[in-house]
Design a protein around this motif. Sequence first.
Motif, mmCIF file in Angstrom:
data_model
loop_
_atom_site.group_PDB
_atom_site.id
_atom_site.type_symbol
_atom_site.label_atom_id
_atom_site.label_comp_id
_atom_site.label_asym_id
_atom_site.label_seq_id
_atom_site.Cartn_x
_atom_site.Cartn_y
_atom_site.Cartn_z
ATOM 1 N N ASN A 119 0.800 -1.218 0.000
ATOM 2 C CA ASN A 119 0.000 0.000 0.000
ATOM 3 C C ASN A 119 0.836 1.272 0.000
ATOM 4 N N ARG A 120 2.136 1.126 -0.097
ATOM 5 C CA ARG A 120 2.989 2.303 -0.250
ATOM 6 C C ARG A 120 3.862 2.115 -1.473
ATOM 7 N N GLY A 121 4.168 3.205 -2.098
ATOM 8 C CA GLY A 121 5.010 3.125 -3.280
ATOM 9 C C GLY A 121 5.581 4.488 -3.611
ATOM 10 N N LEU A 122 6.458 4.487 -4.591
ATOM 11 C CA LEU A 122 7.025 5.742 -5.083
ATOM 12 C C LEU A 122 6.412 6.050 -6.440
ATOM 13 N N LEU A 123 6.017 7.290 -6.598
ATOM 14 C CA LEU A 123 5.587 7.784 -7.897
ATOM 15 C C LEU A 123 6.677 8.695 -8.440
ATOM 16 N N VAL A 124 7.023 8.491 -9.682
ATOM 17 C CA VAL A 124 7.969 9.384 -10.364
ATOM 18 C C VAL A 124 7.203 10.057 -11.491
ATOM 19 N N VAL A 125 7.273 11.370 -11.540
ATOM 20 C CA VAL A 125 6.476 12.126 -12.508
ATOM 21 C C VAL A 125 7.389 13.088 -13.270
ATOM 22 N N ASN A 126 7.238 13.123 -14.585
ATOM 23 C CA ASN A 126 7.930 14.134 -15.401
ATOM 24 C C ASN A 126 7.145 15.443 -15.400
ATOM 25 N N HIS A 127 7.872 16.558 -15.426
ATOM 26 C CA HIS A 127 7.225 17.871 -15.604
ATOM 27 C C HIS A 127 7.744 18.453 -16.905
ATOM 28 N N GLU A 128 6.860 18.506 -17.913
ATOM 29 C CA GLU A 128 7.396 18.676 -19.258
ATOM 30 C C GLU A 128 7.888 20.080 -19.564
ATOM 31 N N TYR A 129 7.049 21.083 -19.342
ATOM 32 C CA TYR A 129 7.478 22.439 -19.728
ATOM 33 C C TYR A 129 6.727 23.474 -18.904
ATOM 34 N N PRO A 130 7.251 24.695 -18.812
ATOM 35 C CA PRO A 130 6.547 25.719 -18.043
ATOM 36 C C PRO A 130 5.410 26.325 -18.862
#
Length: 609
Positions: A119-130
């Motif tokens: 029930n726990r995990g890591l999320l990795v997210v890209n942030h593409e552009y401003p």
Amino acid sequence: MGPMSRPTGVESYASLLRRRLDRRDFLGATLGCFGAALIGPQAKPSSALGFTSLAGTREDVLEVPEGYRAEVLLSWGQPICKGAGEFRLEEQSGASQSLQFGFNPDFSACFPLEGSSGNRGLLVVNHEYPGPNEMFPGYERARLTPSQVEVQMAACGLSVVEVQRTKDGWRVVSDSRYNRRITSSTAMDLAGPVRGDALVRTALDAGGHEVLGTFANCGGGKTPWGTVLSCEENFHEYFARASVPKGERLQEGFRRYGMLDASLYGWDTHVPRFDLSEHPQEAHRFGWVVEVDPFAPGSKPKKRTALGRMRHEGATPVLADDGRVVVYMGDDGHFEYLYKFVSAGRFDPEGGESNGELLDRGTLFVARFHLDGTGDWLPLIPEGPLEGWSPARILVHARAAADRLGATPMDRPEDVEVNPVNQRVYVCMTMNPARLKGDGGPNPRASNRHGHVLELSEFGGDFAARRFQWSPFMLAGPEGEGQGGQYGRGGKAEPLSCPDNIAFDGVGNLWIATDGQPSALGINDSIYAVPTAGPERARPRRFLNGPIGCEICGPEFTPDFRTLFVCVQHPGAGGGLESPRSRWPHDGSGLPRGSLVAVTGSDGRPVGS
Ligand code: FEO
Ligand code: CA
Ligand code: CA
């Protein structure tokens, strides 16, 4: 399609990942909810979809079918790292933004964590552009301030966030030691054949070893050793080339990547390294695939240059039968190419993150499609048409090298994924209105406004093969003869347009996120589930509608397929903050805020089943 004999990649991937995580003491005896279904009863081999397709919408809401709920988990500006201040639009600074969730979330990846019954995990997210119009009240490009540049640079890159599933839904673990931002200023290594080459040496980095930052992080992938590959896509928009003398060889290289005379965001007006007249080689240090280890918060990201420099949409690793790592990649531009990298060495299940070095040595290939339904993977090596090119030159100028080999120009290759059930490789071409005449093969339509999806089978079922077979899986757009959409063999389908990011569930249904439906179909962007086998093969059902002005990105299932994470990127894009086109997620701020959303079934069933 040729015979596909390889054992299923999902199971081997899951067991390999578990071994890696076990070794590093991040997992207990069970993967629990994150992992169980890969080897458990929910993965029964039925691709039947159990929901009723949504109608298209133009409303400013996020919709999912009856029986499902969507909760916003992370939004732009949300504090995620220790010491982060609350989000205050008028007071944003580079320092605050570098501890908060970034702007324009795109790719997402989830990894299970130990000791939590899954029930726990890591999320990795890209942030593409401003999106400066939606970031700064009263923004004017002509009056760009140093502080605004700092905020923008801190808003791009990646977020790593620990999340927890509670009885009330998913929550962010705000004090987790894993929570991390990687920005356009974070130091990272140049790894692979280009490291140290004259093409990447600059005044600030005489050795050509270390780059500051990553941006334009669009799609990505997860490696079998539990790291993330983050892709630098539209990096050309961040540099100004106007004052580089015409006729220089450098200019030809810049032109081939679409570098602009004036940069789109103006960072060069306050940060000299983005001005190519002063720092021409800086542009060669972007356009790479970046490897990030989410389990090691202090680790230095690595730009894996052996995978070539292009406008990388995504990077999807898979293991060949002999243990070599194969990475499929699309270069997102009109008439650009499909690539794959094949490592020289073999995956070591005990090697953990040191397997990343496999990405430093190997061969980059580009695809040439033939009209008979076969294709070749052409190696980009210093022989034949590339005789005399150095390996570094081939990789830095991968587009030009591929031109010389006669690769097939495609209709903007986006995401590539491997179907865990049939082992075929699915490739999205998002659209290409600039194509004047269909090529009679893999890009059949002129003025391709809606895009299509191809289905590839590697010869002998070997991902490292030099040849493949291909066929069209779906032509997007409204159904009809001639230039119309084509979705399998009849029956009801919801037409889609501009396929972009894709994912597979555990039973081989293809999930397609779109980017462009507002102009192409007059409805908001959506997610569709599409069977790849059975009577409904290639017939989409609309599962999720995004709010006004967004694209939908980064579909990612938990390993038990009970949660679908999705990124809603740029709601209200371009409308500014005076009278926003969207105020989604309607969180009381009154602002449009790109967000990551968790979708779950109310009865805990695998999503879509
Ligand atoms: Fe950033 Fe190709 O989409
Ligand atoms: Ca994309
Ligand atoms: Ca896109």
